[in-house]
Design an enzyme around this catalytic site. Sequence first.
Site, short mmCIF file in Angstrom:
data_model
loop_
_atom_site.label_atom_id
_atom_site.label_comp_id
_atom_site.label_asym_id
_atom_site.label_seq_id
_atom_site.Cartn_x
_atom_site.Cartn_y
_atom_site.Cartn_z
CG HIS A 1 -2.12 -0.71 1.25
ND1 HIS A 1 -2.61 -1.38 2.34
CD2 HIS A 1 -3.05 -0.88 0.27
CE1 HIS A 1 -3.76 -1.96 2.03
NE2 HIS A 1 -4.06 -1.67 0.78
CB CYS B 1 -2.73 0.46 8.60
SG CYS B 1 -1.35 0.20 7.51
N1 ARG Z 1 -3.79 -7.16 6.36
C1 ARG Z 1 -4.19 -5.94 5.75
C2 ARG Z 1 -4.15 -6.07 4.23
O1 ARG Z 1 -3.29 -6.75 3.73
C3 ARG Z 1 -3.34 -4.80 6.19
C4 ARG Z 1 -3.79 -3.47 5.72
C5 ARG Z 1 -2.91 -2.34 6.14
N2 ARG Z 1 -3.48 -1.10 5.82
C6 ARG Z 1 -2.84 -0.08 5.24
N3 ARG Z 1 -3.45 1.05 5.11
N4 ARG Z 1 -1.64 -0.22 4.73
O2 ARG Z 1 -4.96 -5.55 3.52
#
Ligand code: ARG
Length: 271
Positions: free
Chosen positions: A165, A259
Amino acid sequence: MDATRQHFLMCRPTYFAVDYAINPWMDPTAPVDTDLAVRQWERLRQVYRDLGHTVEEITPVPGLPDMVFAANGGTVIDGKAMAVQFRDPQRADEAPAYRAWFEQAGFEMYDPKHVNEGEGDILLAGDHLLAGTGFRTAHASHAQLQEVFGYPVITMQLVDPRFYHLDTALTVLDERTVAYLPEAFSPGSQAVLRRLFPDAVHATMADAEVLGLNAVSDGRHVVLPEQATGLAAKLRERGYQTIGVDLSELRKAGGGPKCCTLRLRQGKASR
Ligand code: ARG
């Protein structure tokens, strides 16, 4: 540097677990301490309150272990909320839960036409919307973001699966500056970042590997994982005040402070 009061949405990790693997951080066979995750999350919420920010909460839903990552619930700018569409079916049911929250809160709603994982990949930096792609948010969604929000959208091509991300590879520090891990981006995106942010802070792999870039700045205070000591020192040199938090349990799912935190921007005045 001036701090701006922020309005955040968070989701308590009541049902947090690592039951599936949709990024390289997640190991469903490794133990997770949900109570510790809750305590670490409560500490993050307290840090925000102590800084004078407002924290709203959405009710967690059983069976949605990643719902704690509120940044993926939407993109909210100038009173408009764009709902999300997850790449992975395991997270699909989070989208309507967040959408319903925005609706009852009175935001003007927009629905995504393509995969769009909200503020995980879409970050407002001054007058540009930086939009990640490569792993989650579809490139095709970037045009819709520009149309809905009316900010120029700059596509950021992510290349390292650990930094899947945009908010794991780049932090917006204030209206003018960002911090980022250059090697998490394609050569072309690195050139764009150098052009847009000549004064940016360059993070090291050691900082990024503890999700140090998954930080939340109010323009003056930067809340980041306490393990990211090198990045914290660089930020302090630049005049920011750093506040370290330990989110070790949530990191097992690939998440850090940012996150867990969605910015709610009501309108121009509260940007
Ligand atoms: N386990 C989640 C995923 O893979 C983690 C998300 C983390 N969120 C972020 N904004 N980077 O989607």
